[in-house]
Write a protein that holds these residues in place. Structure first.
Motif, mmCIF file in Angstrom:
data_model
loop_
_atom_site.group_PDB
_atom_site.id
_atom_site.type_symbol
_atom_site.label_atom_id
_atom_site.label_comp_id
_atom_site.label_asym_id
_atom_site.label_seq_id
_atom_site.Cartn_x
_atom_site.Cartn_y
_atom_site.Cartn_z
ATOM 1 N N ILE A 112 -12.529 1.769 7.695
ATOM 2 C CA ILE A 112 -11.678 1.964 5.987
ATOM 3 C C ILE A 112 -10.199 1.999 6.412
ATOM 4 O O ILE A 112 -9.863 3.244 5.621
ATOM 5 C CB ILE A 112 -12.211 3.824 6.054
ATOM 6 N N SER A 113 -9.662 1.674 6.523
ATOM 7 C CA SER A 113 -8.101 1.557 7.134
ATOM 8 C C SER A 113 -7.517 1.268 5.923
ATOM 9 O O SER A 113 -8.118 0.472 5.258
ATOM 10 C CB SER A 113 -7.859 1.068 8.314
ATOM 11 N N VAL A 114 -6.773 1.423 5.373
ATOM 12 C CA VAL A 114 -5.321 1.156 4.613
ATOM 13 C C VAL A 114 -4.384 0.508 4.877
ATOM 14 O O VAL A 114 -3.715 1.811 4.885
ATOM 15 C CB VAL A 114 -5.209 2.271 3.356
ATOM 16 N N ASP A 115 -3.917 0.215 4.653
ATOM 17 C CA ASP A 115 -2.308 -0.673 4.544
ATOM 18 C C ASP A 115 -1.226 0.288 3.502
ATOM 19 O O ASP A 115 -2.089 -0.437 2.474
ATOM 20 C CB ASP A 115 -2.618 -2.353 4.831
ATOM 21 N N LYS A 116 -0.766 0.588 4.154
ATOM 22 C CA LYS A 116 0.238 1.329 2.137
ATOM 23 C C LYS A 116 0.956 0.787 1.935
ATOM 24 O O LYS A 116 1.472 0.701 0.597
ATOM 25 C CB LYS A 116 0.801 2.777 3.242
ATOM 26 N N LYS A 117 1.642 -0.637 2.699
ATOM 27 C CA LYS A 117 2.677 -0.936 2.690
ATOM 28 C C LYS A 117 2.441 -2.351 1.311
ATOM 29 O O LYS A 117 2.475 -2.286 0.922
ATOM 30 C CB LYS A 117 3.081 -1.962 3.818
ATOM 31 N N SER A 118 0.968 -2.738 2.181
ATOM 32 C CA SER A 118 -0.141 -3.920 1.114
ATOM 33 C C SER A 118 -0.867 -3.404 0.474
ATOM 34 O O SER A 118 -0.802 -4.366 -0.527
ATOM 35 C CB SER A 118 0.495 -5.002 2.294
ATOM 36 N N PHE A 119 -1.276 -2.430 0.003
ATOM 37 C CA PHE A 119 -1.896 -2.053 -0.740
ATOM 38 C C PHE A 119 -1.774 -2.163 -1.805
ATOM 39 O O PHE A 119 -0.250 -2.027 -2.521
ATOM 40 C CB PHE A 119 -2.622 -1.048 -0.383
ATOM 41 N N ASP A 120 -2.536 -3.153 -2.435
ATOM 42 C CA ASP A 120 -1.888 -3.275 -4.151
ATOM 43 C C ASP A 120 -3.244 -1.831 -5.146
ATOM 44 O O ASP A 120 -4.037 -1.916 -5.269
ATOM 45 C CB ASP A 120 -3.564 -4.465 -4.981
#
Length: 688
Positions: A112-120
């Protein structure tokens, strides 16, 4: 792993499932894996799914079809609900679950990891505008994954609804209800400028630049057009608390009464007290339009004046504009008095003031006039609408009103100017006859009949024909032989003549001496007035002139008198005098009076049947006759016919008898009252 190995695994899973083969639950630690998982699985499950290693593989896998999304959503119901929403991350990504969330990579694997920088962020349904893109994720996503197997202290990104109210509910000044309660703020507001102007335009919504805008005509039940287009929002959506000075103070956005009151929700009704109840409850939009309050195209085209008011528009009234009646001195007037008279006098001057009687002045003008042409009168029923019925000869002039309603000297105010007709007539109690006809009988009748209506004797058919007259209504009833006489035999022609044609001689109807002279007014008195003027005292119309009624009314002739002839009393010696003869007995029987006129009323003792029979009762005097006195004659006490003044003591009559007694000597004092010793029943024995 090649295709052959996958095929073998799938066959084995199918075979093991059909046999009910499952690995027994280990007795060791929680990290232990099942036997089948150790033999066949590509790797351990994540910490969140570790309990599934001891379950049937088909709980997540479909035989020969991998892991379908349905299997995941059977357990992850919150994800399933998110997908059912029109805007959500899982809805918009539209990818199988395994694309992002893989398994069998060990206990510590984070799926469930979310990449805050690349998340649209636009994939969530909520695009981050410049103001939102500058803030940290935790400012909106404030919850943690508390209670979860993986990263319990990490930020929880799943859950918040992608709308403004998720974060700004406390900042909402609108407090909407109904349909707008579920409308997102960005329907009207922009992220980069919350209060940007122009986004409320309802006429040119497509010409506005993004962001989303609010269309008042579509989103609400109240269409904005006309002069409302230039009105600022806050002019209608006023603060709920007028005393609040805060700019973002809650404002009013709901009007439950709008369906009934329309304009009155914001505008004061200027017609209160001017309109009747039938109109005051109607909507303003039934007459007015928003482009101009004073222009009334709806009213002029479709207003049902006949049914919505008490005044029907007919005739020439249908041609005139509304302002001719409803605009007075620059002010609108819609409430009129005089409803009882048809409202005519509210616009038209009454030219008949003081011309009609009060009971006709209160009636409607429409009783006689109509709205097509004022000079053209309606048919008028003179019999039912006035106090004077047209009968007989009056019907001949029925349509010639001027014959009776003659012009007066007063001019009417209407044009062309003309003289008012006469419509007030006096003498209603006399039938109005003398208003048009001259009374030819003035001074001819007694006042009692002069004040009566002409119709008592005459009819409208022909004036010369008279109605039957009840002579008994006069002071001289016509009875007996008089009833067969013609009127002219008593009411003889005089020297006066009628002024109206034919100029006949007037008859005599006044008999001033009738009371005094009685019959002698018409008949010659053979008694030459010696018997008075009232012949009816002796004579009667019923029995003829020679027959005399009961003449002796005051002195009834009975007994011996009934056998006498008239001459025996009314003889030549008194010149046959009838009047003045006294009914006193002494008038004729003076020579028979033995009482020397001492007793003036003979009838007190004597009767006409027998003179000698005396009806006098001595018991009614002060000396009742008892004992020996009852046998005594009248003359024994009343010497020489004297009755009045006779003493009633014993000594007055018996003094000689008393003096003849010597023993005892009655001449001595004390013997004056005989009654002390004697009584009338036994005089000699005495009382002792």
């Amino acid at each position: 792993m090649n295709r052959l190995n996958l095929l073998i695994i799938n066959l084995f899973l199918t075979f093991s499932s059909s046999l009910g083969f499952a690995a027994p639950k280990p007795q060791g630690t929680g990290n232990s894996q099942g036997i089948m998982n150790k033999l066949l699985a590509p790797g351990p499950l994540s910490e969140a799914h570790k309990d599934l290693e001891h379950a049937n593989c088909l709980s997540c896998h479909a035989a020969g079809k991998g892991v379908p999304d349905k299997k995941c959503l059977d357990c992850h119901k919150d994800i399933r609900q998110s997908i059912e929403k029109p805007r959500s991350f899982h809805k918009l990504t539209n990818k199988p679950c395994l694309v992002c969330h893989s398994e069998h990579k060990g206990r510590e694997y984070d799926s469930i990891s979310v990449d805050k920088k690349s998340f649209d962020h636009s994939q969530t349904g909520f695009q981050l505008s410049p103001p939102h893109s500058k803030i940290e994720c935790q400012e909106c996503h404030k919850e943690t994954r508390h209670g979860k197997a993986l990263k319990p202290d990490a930020t929880r990104y799943f859950g918040p609804t992608p709308n403004c109210l998720s974060c700004h509910k406390k900042d909402d000044p609108h407090q909407f209800t109904g349909k707008l309660q579920t409308t997102d703020c960005n329907q009207c507001h922009r992220d980069d400028s919350w209060k940007i102007g122009g986004i409320y335009d309802t006429v040119r919504p497509n010409r506005l630049p993004p962001p989303p805008r609010f269309n008042h005509n579509i989103e609400t039940k109240y269409k904005i057009d006309g002069k409302h287009l230039t009105v600022a929002c806050n002019d209608c959506h006023i603060k709920i608390d007028p005393a609040s000075s805060a700019e973002d103070s809650p404002r009013r956005y709901s009007w439950p009464e709008l369906n009934q009151k329309t304009c009155e929700s914001c505008h004061k009704n200027p017609h209160i007290g001017k309109f009747p109840p039938t109109l005051i409850g109607k909507k303003c939009t039934d007459c007015h339009i928003t482009s101009s309050w004073t222009k009334l195209p709806k009213l002029e085209k479709s207003f049902d004046h006949n049914n919505l008011t008490r005044f029907d528009l007919s005739g020439r009234h249908t041609e005139i504009p509304c302002s001719d009646c409803h605009l007075r001195d620059g002010r609108d007037v819609y409430k009129f008095s005089n409803a009882y008279s048809g409202f005519c006098t509210n616009c038209h001057k009454n030219v008949h003031i003081d011309q009609f009687r009060p009971d006709y002045q209160t009636e409607s003008c429409l009783t006689c006039h109509d709205t097509s042409k004022f000079s053209q009168l309606k048919p008028f029923n003179h019999d039912t609408q006035t106090h004077f019925r047209l009968t007989g000869d009056h019907l001949r002039i029925k349509n010639q009103c001027q014959q009776c309603h003659t012009p007066t000297t007063k001019l009417l105010t209407e044009k062309p100017r003309k003289f008012a007709g006469k419509y007030k007539f006096a003498h209603q109690d006399k039938g109005y006859c003398t208003e048009c006809h001259t009374n030819v009988h003035l001074g001819q009748f007694h006042q009692k009949f002069s004040d009566q209506a002409c119709s008592q004797c005459h009819t409208t058919d022909t004036f010369l024909t008279r109605l039957p007259f009840d002579h008994n209504s006069t002071d001289y009833p016509v009875v007996g032989k008089h009833s067969g006489l013609k009127c002219q035999e008593c009411h003889k022609p005089t020297l006066s003549r009628y002024s109206a044609a034919p100029n006949r001689t007037k008859g005599q109807y006044l008999f001033s001496d009738l009371t005094a002279k009685n019959c002698a007014t018409c008949h010659k008195d053979p008694h030459n007035g010696k018997l008075g003027g009232r012949c009816v005292n002796c004579h009667s119309e019923h029995h003829g002139w020679s027959s005399i009624d009961d003449f002796h009314k005051n002195y009834l002739l009975v007994g011996v008198h009934n056998l006498l002839s008239c001459e025996q009393c009314h003889g030549h010696d008194n010149h046959r005098r009838l009047t003045g003869t006294s009914e006193r007995c002494i008038f004729c029987h003076k020579k028979d009076d033995n009482h020397n006129s001492a007793l003036p009323d003979c009838a007190q003792c004597h009767t006409q049947q027998t003179w000698q029979m005396v009806t006098f009762s001595h018991s009614m005097t002060q000396f009742p006759l008892t004992g020996a006195h009852r046998g005594a004659t009248c003359n024994s006490c009343h010497k020489r016919g004297v009755y009045e003044g006779t003493p009633y003591d014993c000594h007055s009559c018996h003094a000689k008898d008393a003096l003849s007694v010597t023993t005892p000597n009655h001449a001595l004092p004390g013997f004056e009252d005989c009654g002390n010793c004697h009584n009338p029943f036994s005089f000699k024995s005495g009382r002792r």
